[in-house]
Design a protein around this motif. Structure first.
Motif, PDB file in Angstrom:
ATOM      1  N   VAL A 320       0.910  -1.175   0.052  1.00 22.85           N
ATOM      2  CA  VAL A 320       0.106   0.067   0.055  1.00 22.85           C
ATOM      3  C   VAL A 320       0.881   1.281  -0.108  1.00 22.85           C
ATOM      4  N   PHE A 321       0.539   2.211  -1.028  1.00 21.73           N
ATOM      5  CA  PHE A 321       1.385   3.402  -1.026  1.00 21.73           C
ATOM      6  C   PHE A 321       0.386   4.497  -0.562  1.00 21.73           C
ATOM      7  N   TYR A 322       1.263   5.235   0.388  1.00 18.14           N
ATOM      8  CA  TYR A 322       0.485   6.468   0.943  1.00 18.14           C
ATOM      9  C   TYR A 322       0.702   7.573   0.540  1.00 18.14           C
ATOM     10  N   TYR A 323      -0.057   8.593  -0.173  1.00 21.29           N
ATOM     11  CA  TYR A 323       0.361   9.823  -0.750  1.00 21.29           C
ATOM     12  C   TYR A 323      -0.681  11.033   0.002  1.00 21.29           C
ATOM     13  N   GLY A 324       0.246  12.087   0.227  1.00 23.14           N
ATOM     14  CA  GLY A 324      -0.519  13.050   0.927  1.00 23.14           C
ATOM     15  C   GLY A 324      -1.254  14.015  -0.067  1.00 23.14           C
ATOM     16  N   VAL A 325      -2.584  14.528   0.193  1.00 27.88           N
ATOM     17  CA  VAL A 325      -3.237  15.049  -0.705  1.00 27.88           C
ATOM     18  C   VAL A 325      -3.577  16.653  -0.200  1.00 27.88           C
ATOM     19  N   GLN A 329      -3.199  18.179  -5.038  1.00 28.51           N
ATOM     20  CA  GLN A 329      -1.909  17.865  -5.477  1.00 28.51           C
ATOM     21  C   GLN A 329      -1.432  16.652  -4.325  1.00 28.51           C
ATOM     22  N   LYS A 330      -0.863  15.484  -5.165  1.00 26.58           N
ATOM     23  CA  LYS A 330      -0.322  14.481  -4.345  1.00 26.58           C
ATOM     24  C   LYS A 330       1.073  14.588  -4.077  1.00 26.58           C
ATOM     25  N   TYR A 331       1.756  14.004  -2.923  1.00 27.30           N
ATOM     26  CA  TYR A 331       2.902  13.971  -2.698  1.00 27.30           C
ATOM     27  C   TYR A 331       3.165  12.534  -1.915  1.00 27.30           C
ATOM     28  N   PHE A 332       4.194  11.594  -2.061  1.00 31.69           N
ATOM     29  CA  PHE A 332       4.642  10.451  -1.397  1.00 31.69           C
ATOM     30  C   PHE A 332       4.991  10.730  -0.096  1.00 31.69           C
ATOM     31  N   ILE A 333       4.321   9.579   0.734  1.00 28.71           N
ATOM     32  CA  ILE A 333       4.656   9.546   2.160  1.00 28.71           C
ATOM     33  C   ILE A 333       5.340   8.612   2.596  1.00 28.71           C
ATOM     34  N   THR A 334       4.747   7.315   2.329  1.00 28.55           N
ATOM     35  CA  THR A 334       5.425   6.222   2.807  1.00 28.55           C
ATOM     36  C   THR A 334       4.536   4.879   2.024  1.00 28.55           C
ATOM     37  N   GLU A 335       5.275   3.593   2.474  1.00 25.15           N
ATOM     38  CA  GLU A 335       4.588   2.352   1.762  1.00 25.15           C
ATOM     39  C   GLU A 335       4.667   1.421   3.030  1.00 25.15           C
ATOM     40  N   GLY A 336       3.540   0.632   2.870  1.00 27.38           N
ATOM     41  CA  GLY A 336       3.584  -0.526   3.888  1.00 27.38           C
ATOM     42  C   GLY A 336       3.279  -1.780   3.045  1.00 27.38           C
ATOM     43  N   SER A 337       3.230  -3.152   3.714  1.00 27.11           N
ATOM     44  CA  SER A 337       2.917  -4.220   3.312  1.00 27.11           C
ATOM     45  C   SER A 337       1.839  -5.189   4.050  1.00 27.11           C
ATOM     46  N   LEU A 338       1.228  -5.951   3.329  1.00 30.68           N
ATOM     47  CA  LEU A 338       0.176  -6.771   4.031  1.00 30.68           C
ATOM     48  C   LEU A 338       0.473  -8.223   3.720  1.00 30.68           C
ATOM     49  N   VAL A 375      -5.378  11.820   2.827  1.00 25.41           N
ATOM     50  CA  VAL A 375      -4.415  10.928   2.434  1.00 25.41           C
ATOM     51  C   VAL A 375      -4.913   9.843   1.392  1.00 25.41           C
ATOM     52  N   PHE A 376      -4.199   9.820   0.344  1.00 30.70           N
ATOM     53  CA  PHE A 376      -4.624   8.742  -0.501  1.00 30.70           C
ATOM     54  C   PHE A 376      -3.954   7.420  -0.418  1.00 30.70           C
ATOM     55  N   ALA A 377      -4.578   6.353  -0.454  1.00 29.10           N
ATOM     56  CA  ALA A 377      -3.922   5.241  -0.117  1.00 29.10           C
ATOM     57  C   ALA A 377      -4.331   4.208  -1.328  1.00 29.10           C
ATOM     58  N   GLN A 378      -2.944   3.805  -2.060  1.00 32.36           N
ATOM     59  CA  GLN A 378      -3.298   2.850  -3.427  1.00 32.36           C
ATOM     60  C   GLN A 378      -2.544   1.617  -2.908  1.00 32.36           C
ATOM     61  N   LEU A 379      -3.528   0.478  -3.142  1.00 30.13           N
ATOM     62  CA  LEU A 379      -2.906  -0.831  -2.949  1.00 30.13           C
ATOM     63  C   LEU A 379      -2.731  -1.447  -4.221  1.00 30.13           C
ATOM     64  N   ARG A 380      -1.706  -2.265  -4.263  1.00 33.98           N
ATOM     65  CA  ARG A 380      -1.019  -3.026  -5.415  1.00 33.98           C
ATOM     66  C   ARG A 380      -0.798  -4.630  -4.804  1.00 33.98           C
TER      67      ARG A 380
END
Length: 409
Positions: A320-325, A329-338, A375-380
């Motif tokens: 999961v990639f987290y972006y501040g909005v 406008q989006k900017y990268f914050i961090t990422e985490g795994s499941l 915060v925008f969370a994108q899961l891949r």
């Protein structure tokens, strides 16, 4: 004078008659027996009887006509059991000529016909000269016949194979096979158990099972059903081939005949669309429960997935990639795994993971305030089937509102 002439003529005729009779008598004494050939053909074999044809061929080597009458053919088994009795109409055979006498009959299915059949031919052969002199002699001959050669004409059953793939497990695919077995013969046959071996185009065996045998009535098609499985790796193959082996047999009046059956039939590798419902999507729901911790926010992530298919999919490489909005406008914050896990068919599976959102990454000094609007969370993730060279990438996104975390005004 007239009486004298008549007497002389009568005397001459009498002498001629005596001479002719003498020649005929001599000819009769040297009567040559006709050359006889008896051919017995099996016309048809069915479950109840055997139809045969007798062909009696005679050659009259004499110079005078011969007559034949009262011909009869009786066939018996080695135990003396009479199985057919056939009468053939006689007739005349001119001198130095051939003639055929034919007739058809039935061999009754009784007794043991596996040995030699004894066909006894009886009748009368005689001489007929100008309708004046007749001489007859009895004819009797015996011909031995075997029905075993007729059984060489037995046709093998024809076989058609249909295969249906069922549920997929982590290691195998259930398969149901239908064998359409057709018996083209006019008598019933038995087929022993069918052994099926499933291989790939490289010859690797990916499955094997057995289908019980059956009786196949005359000129009938019987469908036999069998169940088995193939390894999940079979889906990597370019083609699958069913190698089938069995033995077909027939027992006709004590005669056993066994024939091997060997068939190779290519089957279609299943399309994944057969296992995926058209109107029910794969449902994914990402949730994050945020709590304040020292230096930032800790998020407990949960991924809820409903698998509507028949396939036990594996979800892996879940990030999961987290972006501040802020100000759209989006900017990268961090990422985490499941954690990875199996998505059970027709069930909901929940996977978990953690994330830390540090304040230093969250802060944004552009526009008003320091925190992002949301915060925008994108899961891949990758969805796959164990042992199969097929991976489906998926991605979803969700927005997290930061309003509750803002300081009161």
């Amino acid at each position: 004078m007239k009486k004298l002439i008549v007497s002389i003529i009568l005397a001459i005729l009498f002498i001629i008659n005596i001479v002719v009779a003498a020649f005929i008598f001599v000819d009769i004494q040297v009567l040559t027996f006709p050359q006889t050939t008896l051919r017995i053909d099996v016309v048809e074999i069915n479950s109840d009887e055997i139809i045969i044809r007798h062909d009696l061929q005679l050659f009259n080597p004499n110079s005078f006509e011969m007559i034949l009458r009262d011909f009869q053919i009786v066939a018996t088994t080695t135990e003396g059991e009479e199985v057919t009795n056939l009468t053939i109409e006689g007739g005349a055979i001119p001198g130095q000529s051939y003639r055929n006498f034919t007739g058809s009959g039935l061999i009754i299915m009784k007794g043991n016909l596996s040995g030699l059949l004894s066909s006894k031919v009886t009748g009368i052969i005689g001489l007929n000269f100008l309708g004046v002199v007749k001489k007859t002699v009895p004819l009797e001959l015996t011909v031995l016949t075997s029905l075993k050669d007729a059984l060489k004409k037995i046709a093998l059953p024809t076989i058609g194979i249909r295969a249906e793939f069922g549920n997929i497990t982590r290691h195998a695919i259930n398969i149901t096979t239908y064998l359409d077995v057709s018996n083209p013969n006019p008598f019933g046959m038995s087929v022993q158990a069918f052994n099926l071996n499933i291989t790939t185009e490289t010859g690797r065996t990916v499955g094997s099972f057995t289908i019980a045998g059956s009786q196949i009535p005359a000129e009938t098609t019987v469908t036999l059903k069998g169940f088995g499985s193939v390894l999940i790796e079979a889906l990597n193959a370019k083609k699958l081939v069913i190698n089938l082996f069995a033995k077909a047999g027939a027992n006709i009046a004590g005669i056993n005949k066994s024939l091997p059956i060997s068939v190779d039939i290519e089957i279609v590798i299943p399309d994944f669309n057969e296992f995926i419902p058209a109107n029910t999507p794969l449902e994914l729901s990402l949730g994050v429960d945020l709590q304040r911790v020292r230096g930032g926010l800790k998020g407990n992530m949960s991924l809820e997935v409903y698998n509507p298919t028949k396939i036990p999919l594996i979800a892996s490489d879940i990030v999961v990639f987290y972006y501040g909005v802020k100000n759209k406008q989006k900017y990268f914050i961090t990422e985490g795994s499941l954690t990875s896990g199996e998505l059970t068919p027709k069930n909901t599976t929940i996977l978990y993971g953690d994330i830390i959102l540090k304040y230093m990454k969250l802060l944004s000094f552009s526009g008003g305030g320091f925190l992002p609007d949301m915060v925008f969370a994108q899961l891949r993730a990758n969805l796959s089937l164990p042992g199969v060279n097929l991976t489906i990438p998926v991605a979803i996104g969700t927005y997290i509102d930061f309003e509750p975390l803002r300081p009161s005004r």
